[in-house]
Scaffold this motif. Structure first.
Motif, PDB file in Angstrom:
ATOM      1  N   GLN A 100     -23.532  -1.388  27.146  1.00  0.00           N
ATOM      2  CA  GLN A 100     -24.270  -0.109  26.848  1.00  0.00           C
ATOM      3  C   GLN A 100     -25.808  -0.700  26.776  1.00  0.00           C
ATOM      4  O   GLN A 100     -26.828   0.195  27.405  1.00  0.00           O
ATOM      5  CB  GLN A 100     -23.968   0.498  25.802  1.00  0.00           C
ATOM      6  N   ALA A 101     -26.191  -1.492  25.918  1.00  0.00           N
ATOM      7  CA  ALA A 101     -27.641  -1.833  25.816  1.00  0.00           C
ATOM      8  C   ALA A 101     -28.395  -2.397  26.968  1.00  0.00           C
ATOM      9  O   ALA A 101     -29.369  -2.185  27.183  1.00  0.00           O
ATOM     10  CB  ALA A 101     -27.543  -2.799  24.491  1.00  0.00           C
TER      11      ALA A 101
ATOM     12  N   LEU B 178     -31.830   1.271  32.746  1.00  0.00           N
ATOM     13  CA  LEU B 178     -32.243   2.800  33.126  1.00  0.00           C
ATOM     14  C   LEU B 178     -33.795   2.896  32.866  1.00  0.00           C
ATOM     15  O   LEU B 178     -34.671   3.571  33.614  1.00  0.00           O
ATOM     16  CB  LEU B 178     -31.368   3.614  32.397  1.00  0.00           C
ATOM     17  N   ARG B 179     -34.012   2.348  31.576  1.00  0.00           N
ATOM     18  CA  ARG B 179     -35.581   2.684  31.272  1.00  0.00           C
ATOM     19  C   ARG B 179     -36.399   1.910  32.219  1.00  0.00           C
ATOM     20  O   ARG B 179     -37.482   2.513  32.643  1.00  0.00           O
ATOM     21  CB  ARG B 179     -35.769   1.897  29.946  1.00  0.00           C
TER      22      ARG B 179
ATOM     23  N   GLY C 225     -20.935  -3.023  23.370  1.00  0.00           N
ATOM     24  CA  GLY C 225     -22.349  -2.611  22.918  1.00  0.00           C
ATOM     25  C   GLY C 225     -23.367  -3.234  23.713  1.00  0.00           C
ATOM     26  O   GLY C 225     -24.509  -2.942  24.092  1.00  0.00           O
ATOM     27  N   GLU C 226     -22.909  -4.582  24.114  1.00  0.00           N
ATOM     28  CA  GLU C 226     -23.997  -5.593  25.067  1.00  0.00           C
ATOM     29  C   GLU C 226     -24.239  -4.637  26.476  1.00  0.00           C
ATOM     30  O   GLU C 226     -25.052  -4.510  26.939  1.00  0.00           O
ATOM     31  CB  GLU C 226     -23.270  -6.752  25.307  1.00  0.00           C
TER      32      GLU C 226
ATOM     33  N   ARG D  44     -22.392  10.097  32.379  1.00  0.00           N
ATOM     34  CA  ARG D  44     -22.754   8.915  33.275  1.00  0.00           C
ATOM     35  C   ARG D  44     -23.402   7.879  32.338  1.00  0.00           C
ATOM     36  O   ARG D  44     -24.318   8.248  31.584  1.00  0.00           O
ATOM     37  CB  ARG D  44     -23.459   9.183  34.437  1.00  0.00           C
ATOM     38  N   ASP D  45     -23.242   6.586  32.915  1.00  0.00           N
ATOM     39  CA  ASP D  45     -23.746   5.499  31.955  1.00  0.00           C
ATOM     40  C   ASP D  45     -23.810   5.423  30.509  1.00  0.00           C
ATOM     41  O   ASP D  45     -24.371   5.095  29.912  1.00  0.00           O
ATOM     42  CB  ASP D  45     -25.396   5.481  32.509  1.00  0.00           C
ATOM     43  N   ARG D  46     -22.753   6.030  30.267  1.00  0.00           N
ATOM     44  CA  ARG D  46     -22.158   6.006  28.679  1.00  0.00           C
ATOM     45  C   ARG D  46     -20.796   5.325  28.788  1.00  0.00           C
ATOM     46  O   ARG D  46     -19.864   6.142  29.354  1.00  0.00           O
ATOM     47  CB  ARG D  46     -22.355   7.260  27.949  1.00  0.00           C
ATOM     48  N   LEU D  47     -20.480   4.529  28.096  1.00  0.00           N
ATOM     49  CA  LEU D  47     -19.265   3.863  28.006  1.00  0.00           C
ATOM     50  C   LEU D  47     -18.106   4.374  27.324  1.00  0.00           C
ATOM     51  O   LEU D  47     -18.574   4.912  26.310  1.00  0.00           O
ATOM     52  CB  LEU D  47     -19.370   2.499  27.519  1.00  0.00           C
TER      53      LEU D  47
ATOM     54  N   ASN E 175     -28.985   0.740  29.119  1.00  0.00           N
ATOM     55  CA  ASN E 175     -29.962   1.471  28.580  1.00  0.00           C
ATOM     56  C   ASN E 175     -31.410   0.789  28.829  1.00  0.00           C
ATOM     57  O   ASN E 175     -32.312   1.394  29.442  1.00  0.00           O
ATOM     58  CB  ASN E 175     -29.790   1.570  27.159  1.00  0.00           C
ATOM     59  N   ARG E 176     -31.241  -0.547  28.967  1.00  0.00           N
ATOM     60  CA  ARG E 176     -32.513  -1.242  29.272  1.00  0.00           C
ATOM     61  C   ARG E 176     -32.751  -1.192  30.913  1.00  0.00           C
ATOM     62  O   ARG E 176     -33.930  -0.641  31.126  1.00  0.00           O
ATOM     63  CB  ARG E 176     -32.195  -2.792  28.916  1.00  0.00           C
TER      64      ARG E 176
ATOM     65  N   GLY F 299     -41.627   6.527  37.363  1.00  0.00           N
ATOM     66  CA  GLY F 299     -42.366   7.775  37.052  1.00  0.00           C
ATOM     67  C   GLY F 299     -43.023   7.416  35.483  1.00  0.00           C
ATOM     68  O   GLY F 299     -43.102   8.125  34.812  1.00  0.00           O
TER      69      GLY F 299
ATOM     70  N   TRP G 224     -36.585   4.152  35.203  1.00  0.00           N
ATOM     71  CA  TRP G 224     -37.057   5.416  35.072  1.00  0.00           C
ATOM     72  C   TRP G 224     -38.863   4.943  34.820  1.00  0.00           C
ATOM     73  O   TRP G 224     -39.574   5.669  35.244  1.00  0.00           O
ATOM     74  CB  TRP G 224     -37.049   6.052  33.607  1.00  0.00           C
ATOM     75  N   ARG G 225     -39.255   3.984  34.293  1.00  0.00           N
ATOM     76  CA  ARG G 225     -40.629   3.484  34.231  1.00  0.00           C
ATOM     77  C   ARG G 225     -41.228   3.217  35.487  1.00  0.00           C
ATOM     78  O   ARG G 225     -42.226   3.495  35.687  1.00  0.00           O
ATOM     79  CB  ARG G 225     -40.628   2.151  33.256  1.00  0.00           C
TER      80      ARG G 225
END
Lengths: 272, 303
Positions: free
Chosen positions: A257-258, A264-265, A254-255, A149-152, A261-262, A272, A268-269
């Motif tokens: 996916q990046a 998701l971070r 790539g854009e 998941r969340d990987r293209l 990632n941002r 928690g 999560w931040r």
């Protein structure tokens, strides 16, 4: 219907002259609208960012990541764009529809604004200055297992070729949350081949529950963000054009996916 | 077994390295190094990392031949694993599997040089303090420079963020443009799972002046050497083709271009990681080797 007419006056005004070659029908959209609204606001609580980057008129291409078993991100984009206050626009969702044998389903999708993928179709839409959305992961993107998941998946750059040929701006769209909405446990390829389908995903709901329930999904929180358009120089040479399309599709992937990632971070931040 | 073990402890490390890898020793034995590389320290530690490379992590390397046999080059990779073993593994691949064994000079953050015992060791195994001057000097000497543009942030990723590349710092592109050096992207899979980091205690890290303070399954709990034992994950390293940047050196100050090139390389590495993850079955076994090797066919694609 009258409620719809008054609520979506700007959208109707904007899309009155839009392309209807494949049989788009506003009445069908009006009938589906309450359901889409429920999904958008209450079920997935979609947070849409960056829509102001879209031009008010003129051709543009939106390229997004797909996920979640059914093309829900496409519908959410459709709803977000039609209900936007600042810039309501009709979006043409270009997808491979050839594998759909059921004629009712096929024509239903066309009435909602889907367009079968072909270079000629896309070029005609761009020539008319329409907004086109495309999900270049294709069917493998819809049957992405939960582990990935969340990987293209790899983008099919050929689908971007018509846009690059016409020099249309390409906006990447990242959707977070659609992969968790329907966790896909596995994709049964042999069953899919036997039934003549492009994929046969197994979800906690899918083949098990009776019909309308097996298309169900979990109420995850969605974030969708539109990223600033890719800039490229259109050229006349065929080889260079193909090279450029390949590069743009890789860059868009790539854009997205990046951005995922941002996001998701951030999430999560936050938690928690 | 016993004979080889006794030989490991009694034999002179330099002689052993010369026996196992004569080309490497021949290349570097006479050369004095301004950055403090010591062939003897390298030879002493080589069997340990060779053990990790061959037997413990069973690293599978693809495309090592893409690294040039001579001349400068910049290796760019995704950083991983609380102890940065990924650099060591690429070095091992380079010394063991390349037709012309070479050392790779990694640019290392200042923090390593603030620890008295570690600083010398890091220097003697070939690493260099990360400054622009040092990097330029190394490239002029025709060395392979290894850069992890994610920096120390990339090493301290929690487990759930594994293989999600952070945005690259574009300095390496500036360096490559200014010196006209080819860039070689390297994707490393496996490093992020050897130490599953549950959380990062920032306040403790600040207090101890460490870049991060991870909590793993073993880390602060077990007594000293045990807490550093990594999980036996199968690794995969994919070295891409060198990218020659066709721009004049003046373009190094073009921020927009530099950022775009850095992003392109970041996306390429992330894309490769995604592909390798999709192909891998299970992280302790790695799946069938021939399946991992064929790059053309993708599972669960269009029938």
């Amino acid at each position: 219907m009258s409620q719809f007419l008054s609520n979506y006056r700007d959208f109707l005004k904007q899309s009155v002259k839009s392309d209807r070659y494949h049989g788009f029908d506003m009445r069908v959209l009006a009938r589906v609208e309450p359901f889409l609204s429920f999904l958008f606001h209450d079920w997935w609580r979609v947070e849409m960012n960056g829509l102001e980057k879209l031009p008010r008129d003129g051709a543009a291409l939106i390229v997004g990541n797909s996920g979640s078993f059914l093309p829900w991100p496409a519908f959410m984009l459709l709803y977000a764009l039609m209900s936007s206050r600042q810039n309501p626009r009709r979006v043409h969702l270009v997808a491979d529809l050839d594998w759909i044998k059921d004629e009712r389903l096929h024509s239903f999708l066309l009435e909602l604004g889907f367009v079968p993928f072909s270079s000629a179709n896309m070029k005609r839409l761009f020539a008319k200055g329409e907004l086109v959305a495309l999900f270049p992961e294709g069917v493998p993107g819809l049957a992405k297992p939960y582990m990935g998941r969340d990987r293209l998946n790899v983008f099919d750059w050929v689908k971007l070729l018509p846009a690059v040929e016409e020099g249309v701006p390409i906006f990447p769209l990242a959707t977070l949350g659609c992969d968790e909405a329907v966790p896909i446990l596995t994709n049964m390829e042999r069953t899919a081949k036997f039934l003549g389908l492009p994929a046969f995903p197994v979800t906690p709901f899918f083949p098990w529950l009776p019909f309308p329930l097996n298309l169900g999904s979990l109420p995850t929180k969605w974030h969708m963000s539109l990223i600033k358009p890719l800039t490229y120089e259109a050229s006349q040479d065929r080889d260079e054009l193909e090279e450029c399309a390949m590069r743009q599709s890789q860059f868009a992937e790539g854009e997205i996916q990046a951005e995922l990632n941002r996001l998701l971070r951030q999430q999560w931040r936050h938690h928690g | 077994m016993k004979a080889s073990l006794t030989r490991l402890f009694t034999e002179d490390p330099l002689a052993r390295l010369a026996r196992g890898n004569p080309a490497f020793v021949k290349r570097y034995e006479s050369e004095p190094d301004p950055f403090g590389f010591s062939l003897e320290t390298y030879a002493r530690w080589e069997p340990f990392f060779r053990f990790l490379f061959e037997d413990y992590f069973k690293v599978e390397v693809r495309g090592i031949e893409n690294i040039p046999a001579d001349g400068p080059g910049i290796l760019v990779g995704n950083h991983s694993g609380l102890l940065p073993l990924d650099g060591a593994m690429i070095s091992m691949a380079m010394t063991g599997q390349h037709r012309a064994p070479r050392r790779i000079r990694y640019l290392v953050t200042d923090w390593f040089f603030s620890l008295p015992g570690l600083a010398d060791w890091v220097k003697e195994t070939g690493q260099v303090r990360a400054t622009l001057d040092n990097a330029r000097k190394l490239l002029e000497m025709g060395e392979l420079v290894g850069i992890y543009p994610e920096g120390i942030r990339g090493v301290g990723k929690p487990f759930r963020e594994r293989y999600r590349v952070l945005d690259f710092h574009p300095g390496f592109v500036q360096l490559a443009l200014a010196t006209g050096t080819p860039l070689i992207p390297v994707a490393t899979l496996g490093g992020d799972e050897i130490y599953p980091e549950l959380t990062n205690l920032k306040s403790v890290a600040n207090f101890l002046k460490m870049p991060f303070f991870p909590v793993t399954l073993t880390f602060p709990w077990l007594p000293f050497p045990l807490m550093l034992i990594p999980l036996p994950v199968r690794w995969m390293i994919h070295v891409h083709k060198p990218i020659k940047l066709d721009y004049p050196p003046e373009k190094a100050s073009d921020r927009k271009l530099v950022l775009k090139l850095a992003r392109e390389i970041q996306y390429e590495i992330q894309d490769d990681l995604n592909k390798m993850l999709r192909r891998r079955r299970f992280f302790f076994t790695g799946g069938a080797a021939e399946k991992l090797l064929d790059t053309e066919k993708e599972p669960n694609n269009n029938p």
